[in-house]
Structure formats: structure tokens, C-alpha cells
Write a protein that holds these residues in place. Structure first.
Motif, short mmCIF file in Angstrom:
data_model
loop_
_atom_site.label_atom_id
_atom_site.label_comp_id
_atom_site.label_asym_id
_atom_site.label_seq_id
_atom_site.Cartn_x
_atom_site.Cartn_y
_atom_site.Cartn_z
N HIS A 19 -17.33 -42.23 -83.29
CA HIS A 19 -17.64 -43.25 -82.30
C HIS A 19 -16.39 -43.91 -81.73
N VAL A 20 -15.25 -43.78 -82.43
CA VAL A 20 -13.98 -44.17 -81.81
C VAL A 20 -13.70 -43.22 -80.64
N ALA A 21 -13.85 -41.92 -80.88
CA ALA A 21 -13.63 -40.94 -79.81
C ALA A 21 -14.56 -41.18 -78.62
N ALA A 22 -15.78 -41.66 -78.91
CA ALA A 22 -16.76 -41.91 -77.85
C ALA A 22 -16.63 -43.28 -77.21
N GLY A 23 -15.72 -44.13 -77.73
CA GLY A 23 -15.50 -45.44 -77.15
C GLY A 23 -16.50 -46.50 -77.58
N GLN A 24 -17.32 -46.22 -78.60
CA GLN A 24 -18.29 -47.20 -79.06
C GLN A 24 -17.65 -48.27 -79.93
N VAL A 25 -16.56 -47.92 -80.59
CA VAL A 25 -15.62 -48.87 -81.20
C VAL A 25 -14.23 -48.40 -80.80
N HIS A 26 -13.23 -49.26 -80.96
CA HIS A 26 -11.90 -48.97 -80.43
C HIS A 26 -10.93 -48.47 -81.48
N GLY A 27 -11.36 -48.48 -82.73
CA GLY A 27 -10.53 -47.97 -83.82
C GLY A 27 -11.32 -48.00 -85.10
N TYR A 28 -10.76 -47.35 -86.13
CA TYR A 28 -11.40 -47.35 -87.44
C TYR A 28 -10.33 -47.40 -88.51
#
Length: 255
Positions: free
Chosen positions: A188-197
Motif C-alpha cells: 500500500h506504500v507502492a499504491a500511495g495509500q500510505v506514504h511509508g512503512y
């Protein structure tokens, strides 16, 4: 690795995801490996099926899975988490996934993450981009005041480390979310749903496919495979480039 092979592998992962759902709906047999650490018959089934198929298709490769450990090979190695987010899966939540990565010569060459309950199929291959349901992913930078990070909490590090990370993020004006499946949060970082992990310690089967997706989508991540990260795990920090550079000194001051 041929296109025919990757298509067949993706079809198998989709089928196994649906079979895992059916096993859950029919009532699971569940064992407890440790505190808040469970394995279901679906975990075992999915990993066994993937291993058996890969052995016939790529007999020269090694295999590393959460449930059955390492089988060395003479070429690359397949890294498998049959179900990441098993607790969520058992409870009927949709935030779980199958994660498969291929590593060779210290490079993550392929990453696949499938979240059946969310109908999300992620695919990345070195130099060919990252995709969600066949739509190409490109990471875009958030405004500095709107950054949201995904967090994981590892039982292999002190609880105080996790709470200190949350305090540090609040001090820097950063929001966070924790959903209990590190592989899917990386996707979901790759998808832009969160900005990092960020997670202080993650196993390779939870990390590698998601890191491949992020890199191919234009993001950045730490060298997870350093210090024998493949077999021992490592800290995981990945984000859009500006967020990664901004917070790397805070989250990984020595890395």
C-alpha cells in the motif's frame, strides 16, 4: 524467467488465495506458535502448494517459507509468506495477503502480493514496473504536513521501542496506521495509500515482495538483505523518496 512462467505463477497465487478463503469459511484448524502468533491449516496448505509447484518449475532454485523454513538451491531463492496477517485472516478481516518474492545475487527480482478479500493483486519485476490489478503504480510525494506512515510492531524488539517510535512521529507531525500485515502495508506504500512503512524487525517473507513493489513504483527502502536479512530478518523502512530522506535519520539513525 519467462512471461509464461510468471503468468502461471500469478494464476496459481490467485487460485490459492481463493482456496484459503474457502478453507476459512468452512472452519479453520488453528495452532498457536507463540503469543499472538497463529498458524492455520490455510497457511500450511498455501505454502505446501507453492513449494510443490515451484519445485517442478524451477528445481534449481531454493525455497524459504514462514512455515517450513529454508531449502537451499543452486540459483535464486523463492521467499514465501503463505498468509501474512494470519490473525486478521482468522478473525474474518480483509487485511491479509499471500506474499511471494524471488531473490538472486542480493537483488529482489520479483514481488507478488495478493489480498483476496480486497481484490488487490500486486506485481513487480525488476525494470518492468509495479502494478495493482494491472494498473501501473507511480509513487507521488505527499505534502509535508499530510504524511501518514504504516507501522508494524515486532515481538522480537522491546515494546518501548515501538511506543518511542510513535512518540517520535508525533513530535515530527506524522500520522501513523497499524493494520497487522506488514507485507500488505508495504504494497500500500507502492499504491500511495500510505506514504511509508517502518518496522523495527521484519522477516524476509513479510518484507521482500513489498520492497520490490516500492522500488519499482519509484520509492526508496533500506538495504533489508544486509547482515543476513534473508534468513535473520532486519528492520524495514520504505517510503516515497522525500519522506524516506526526511525521516531516515529519525527512524534509522544508525542505518
Amino acid at each position: 524467467m519467462t512471461e509464461e512462467f510468471t503468468h502461471a505463477l500469478c494464476a496459481l497465487i490467485r487460485r490459492l488465495g481463493q482456496q484459503a478463503k474457502q478453507l476459512r469459511d468452512n472452519g479453520l484448524t488453528i495452532e498457536q506458535k507463540g503469543r499472538q502468533d497463529f498458524v492455520s491449516q490455510a497457511d500450511v496448505y498455501v505454502e505446501n502448494e507453492l513449494r510443490a509447484w515451484l519445485k517442478t518449475q524451477r528445481p534449481q532454485d531454493g525455497l524459504l517459507g514462514e512455515e517450513r523454513g529454508l531449502e537451499p538451491g543452486s540459483d535464486g531463492i523463492w521467499v514465501i509468506d503463505p498468509i501474512d496477517g494470519t490473525t486478521n485472516f482468522i478473525l474474518g478481516m480483509d487485511y491479509w495477503c499471500i506474499s511471494v518474492a524471488y531473490v538472486r545475487a542480493h537483488n529482489i527480482e520479483l514481488g507478488i502480493i495478493y489480498a483476496p478479500d480486497r481484490n488487490e493483486f500486486f506485481f513487480a519485476q525488476t525494470g518492468k514496473g509495479a502494478y495493482l490489478n494491472e494498473q501501473k503504480l507511480t509513487i507521488r510525494e505527499p505534502s509535508p504536513e499530510a504524511v501518514v506512515l504504516g507501522l508494524g510492531r515486532s515481538s522480537r524488539t522491546p515494546p518501548r521501542d515501538y511506543t518511542q517510535t510513535i512518540e517520535t512521529l508525533f513530535e515530527h507531525g506524522i500520522e501513523h496506521r497499524r493494520f497487522g500485515a506488514g507485507a500488505l502495508m508495504l504494497a500500500h506504500v507502492a499504491a500511495g495509500q500510505v506514504h511509508g512503512y517502518f518496522e523495527a524487525h521484519l522477516h524476509s517473507w513479510d518484507a521482500l515482495a513489498g520492497l520490490a513493489l516500492i522500488k519499482e513504483a519509484g520509492g526508496m527502502h533500506n538495504d533489508f538483505l544486509a547482515s543476513d536479512g534473508l534468513t535473520q530478518g532486519n528492520n524495514a523502512w520504505a517510503a516515497s523518496p522525500a519522506v524516506w530522506k526526511r525521516l531516515q535519520p529519525v527512524l534509522l539513525p544508525n542505518g
